[in-house]
Write a protein that holds these residues in place. Structure first.
Motif, PDB file in Angstrom:
ATOM      1  N   THR A 100      18.049  11.007 -54.585  1.00  0.00           N
ATOM      2  CA  THR A 100      19.349  11.283 -55.202  1.00  0.00           C
ATOM      3  C   THR A 100      19.964  10.076 -55.895  1.00  0.00           C
ATOM      4  O   THR A 100      20.272  10.115 -57.092  1.00  0.00           O
ATOM      5  CB  THR A 100      20.331  11.799 -54.134  1.00  0.00           C
ATOM      6  OG1 THR A 100      19.774  12.949 -53.496  1.00  0.00           O
ATOM      7  CG2 THR A 100      21.655  12.184 -54.774  1.00  0.00           C
ATOM      8  N   LEU A 160      15.489  16.807 -49.431  1.00  0.00           N
ATOM      9  CA  LEU A 160      16.861  16.811 -48.929  1.00  0.00           C
ATOM     10  C   LEU A 160      17.077  17.954 -47.942  1.00  0.00           C
ATOM     11  O   LEU A 160      17.724  17.783 -46.903  1.00  0.00           O
ATOM     12  CB  LEU A 160      17.849  16.940 -50.086  1.00  0.00           C
ATOM     13  CG  LEU A 160      18.159  15.701 -50.915  1.00  0.00           C
ATOM     14  CD1 LEU A 160      19.082  16.063 -52.064  1.00  0.00           C
ATOM     15  CD2 LEU A 160      18.799  14.615 -50.053  1.00  0.00           C
ATOM     16  N   ALA A 161      16.542  19.123 -48.289  1.00  0.00           N
ATOM     17  CA  ALA A 161      16.723  20.298 -47.433  1.00  0.00           C
ATOM     18  C   ALA A 161      16.068  20.101 -46.067  1.00  0.00           C
ATOM     19  O   ALA A 161      16.666  20.388 -45.019  1.00  0.00           O
ATOM     20  CB  ALA A 161      16.153  21.535 -48.120  1.00  0.00           C
ATOM     21  N   GLU A 200      23.708  19.317 -53.500  1.00  0.00           N
ATOM     22  CA  GLU A 200      23.452  17.934 -53.898  1.00  0.00           C
ATOM     23  C   GLU A 200      22.485  17.858 -55.078  1.00  0.00           C
ATOM     24  O   GLU A 200      22.624  16.993 -55.950  1.00  0.00           O
ATOM     25  CB  GLU A 200      22.908  17.155 -52.702  1.00  0.00           C
ATOM     26  CG  GLU A 200      22.963  15.654 -52.882  1.00  0.00           C
ATOM     27  CD  GLU A 200      22.770  14.897 -51.583  1.00  0.00           C
ATOM     28  OE1 GLU A 200      22.114  13.839 -51.630  1.00  0.00           O
ATOM     29  OE2 GLU A 200      23.267  15.347 -50.535  1.00  0.00           O
ATOM     30  N   THR A 201      21.528  18.767 -55.126  1.00  0.00           N
ATOM     31  CA  THR A 201      20.580  18.789 -56.242  1.00  0.00           C
ATOM     32  C   THR A 201      21.287  19.160 -57.543  1.00  0.00           C
ATOM     33  O   THR A 201      21.028  18.564 -58.600  1.00  0.00           O
ATOM     34  CB  THR A 201      19.442  19.793 -55.966  1.00  0.00           C
ATOM     35  OG1 THR A 201      18.787  19.429 -54.738  1.00  0.00           O
ATOM     36  CG2 THR A 201      18.430  19.791 -57.095  1.00  0.00           C
ATOM     37  N   TYR A 206      14.959  18.538 -54.011  1.00  0.00           N
ATOM     38  CA  TYR A 206      15.569  19.646 -53.271  1.00  0.00           C
ATOM     39  C   TYR A 206      14.917  19.861 -51.908  1.00  0.00           C
ATOM     40  O   TYR A 206      15.596  19.962 -50.886  1.00  0.00           O
ATOM     41  CB  TYR A 206      15.477  20.931 -54.096  1.00  0.00           C
ATOM     42  CG  TYR A 206      15.955  22.154 -53.347  1.00  0.00           C
ATOM     43  CD1 TYR A 206      17.297  22.305 -53.015  1.00  0.00           C
ATOM     44  CD2 TYR A 206      15.061  23.143 -52.946  1.00  0.00           C
ATOM     45  CE1 TYR A 206      17.738  23.422 -52.312  1.00  0.00           C
ATOM     46  CE2 TYR A 206      15.496  24.262 -52.247  1.00  0.00           C
ATOM     47  CZ  TYR A 206      16.833  24.398 -51.931  1.00  0.00           C
ATOM     48  OH  TYR A 206      17.264  25.492 -51.232  1.00  0.00           O
ATOM     49  N   ASN A 263      23.080  22.668 -48.247  1.00  0.00           N
ATOM     50  CA  ASN A 263      23.578  21.341 -48.590  1.00  0.00           C
ATOM     51  C   ASN A 263      22.706  20.705 -49.675  1.00  0.00           C
ATOM     52  O   ASN A 263      23.208  20.076 -50.611  1.00  0.00           O
ATOM     53  CB  ASN A 263      23.594  20.452 -47.352  1.00  0.00           C
ATOM     54  CG  ASN A 263      23.971  19.020 -47.684  1.00  0.00           C
ATOM     55  OD1 ASN A 263      25.123  18.690 -47.894  1.00  0.00           O
ATOM     56  ND2 ASN A 263      22.979  18.140 -47.735  1.00  0.00           N
ATOM     57  N   SER A 264      21.403  20.890 -49.559  1.00  0.00           N
ATOM     58  CA  SER A 264      20.484  20.328 -50.547  1.00  0.00           C
ATOM     59  C   SER A 264      20.691  20.956 -51.920  1.00  0.00           C
ATOM     60  O   SER A 264      20.619  20.268 -52.941  1.00  0.00           O
ATOM     61  CB  SER A 264      19.042  20.544 -50.097  1.00  0.00           C
ATOM     62  OG  SER A 264      18.137  20.078 -51.064  1.00  0.00           O
TER      63      SER A 264
END
Length: 319
Positions: free
Chosen positions: A182, A107-108, A161-162, A104, A157-158
């Motif tokens: 991911t 990605l963030a 996706e998480t 998380y 967004n993260s």
């Protein structure tokens, strides 16, 4: 469905295969990555310090650069310490909650950096194309709003996706990667992941293409404006204000486009590792170096700080 449930296992921790199983290579990688990690920490921390201490750097461009340095610091710390520990340990395990948190945050922060590069491109567009109105257009409120928006967009967004990644039932816990990434985690699923891969691709496409479109728009206008400048010195100065940012943009966007939007092949897993290593360790190290070595104002601020430090030391020693 029954077979899927039968094969599904509860995962309390993951095992990371890392970059290599050869002990000699792991030790060499540890030394190399540790050196790069230390340069990353020192370089970005120094950039933040210089921008904070030198009033000449209290401009929108350096405000965004300070936010970028802070994001790079956090990004490096989200992956590098665990990677270094795993290079000298066995087994290379990571608890499930830690894996979720790492995926998380990485990605963030990575997404936030892309949006920040887009905001910085807009700042350079205003500086080159509207120099007389620069301070009015790029006021403090707008800069804070853009920076906050970049961070919110990256973290939202993260989150999506998480959730898409970890909502799947997992059949095993061995991740063929050096971190919780991911695509590497999705490969552990017991079910068909076609939909999840499409959603991740769409997410990555938006995170890349929205800021990339802003960068392209800004630089088309910037190049057009530069071509209308008659003096060679004026053109050189205008281009010089954008060169460092453009270098970082090409480096960061190029690596991620290759990873997430490039063609998949049998060797793509190892290629993903190499590109992820570049982006996780090399890019955060290079960013402050690119912005400092190519920037006279930053170098002048560094010399000023070093001179003050030297005077204090010599004063205390009575020299």
């Amino acid at each position: 469905m029954g077979q899927e449930n039968k094969n599904q296992t509860w995962v309390s921790e993951f095992i990371l295969l890392g970059l290599s199983r050869d002990w000699g290579i792991q030790v060499s990688l540890f030394v190399l990555i540790l050196a790069m990690y230390l340069v990353t920490i020192v370089g970005n921390a120094l950039m933040l310090l210089l921008i904070r201490l030198d009033s000449r750097l209290h401009t929108p461009m350096y405000f965004f650069l300070s936010v970028l340095s802070f994001v790079d610091l956090c990004y490096a710390n989200s992956i590098a310490p665990q990677m270094l520990a795993h290079l000298l340990s066995a087994p290379k395990s990571i608890p499930f909650p830690s894996c979720v948190f790492q995926l998380y945050t990485s990605l963030a922060l990575g997404g936030s950096e892309f949006f920040l590069l887009g905001a910085m491109a807009y700042d350079r567009y205003v500086a080159v194309c509207c120099p007389l109105h620069y301070t009015v257009l790029m006021h403090k409120g707008l800069c804070l709003g853009l920076a906050a928006g970049c961070l919110v967009a990256g973290f939202m967004n993260s989150l999506m996706e998480t959730i898409i990644t970890f909502r799947l039932p997992l059949c095993h816990n061995v991740i063929n990667h050096f971190a919780c990434e991911t695509l590497a985690v999705l490969r552990l699923a017991c079910v068909d992941i076609s939909f999840n891969k499409v959603m991740v691709a769409i997410s990555g496409f938006l995170v890349i293409m929205i800021p990339c479109s802003l960068v392209l728009f800004s630089y088309v206008r910037i190049v057009t404006a530069i071509l209308h400048i008659r003096s060679t010195q004026g053109r050189s100065k205008a281009f010089g204000t954008c060169a460092s940012h453009l270098t970082v943009v090409c480096m960061c966007f190029g690596a991620t486009i290759f990873t997430y939007l490039g063609p998949q092949s049998a060797s793509s897993v190892e290629e993903e590792k190499m590109v992820a290593l570049f982006y996780a360790v090399v890019a955060p190290m290079l960013n402050p170096l690119i912005y400092s070595l190519r920037n006279k104002e930053v170098m002048a601020a560094l010399q000023k700080v070093l001179e003050k430090f030297r005077k204090r030391i010599t004063g205390k020693m009575g020299i």
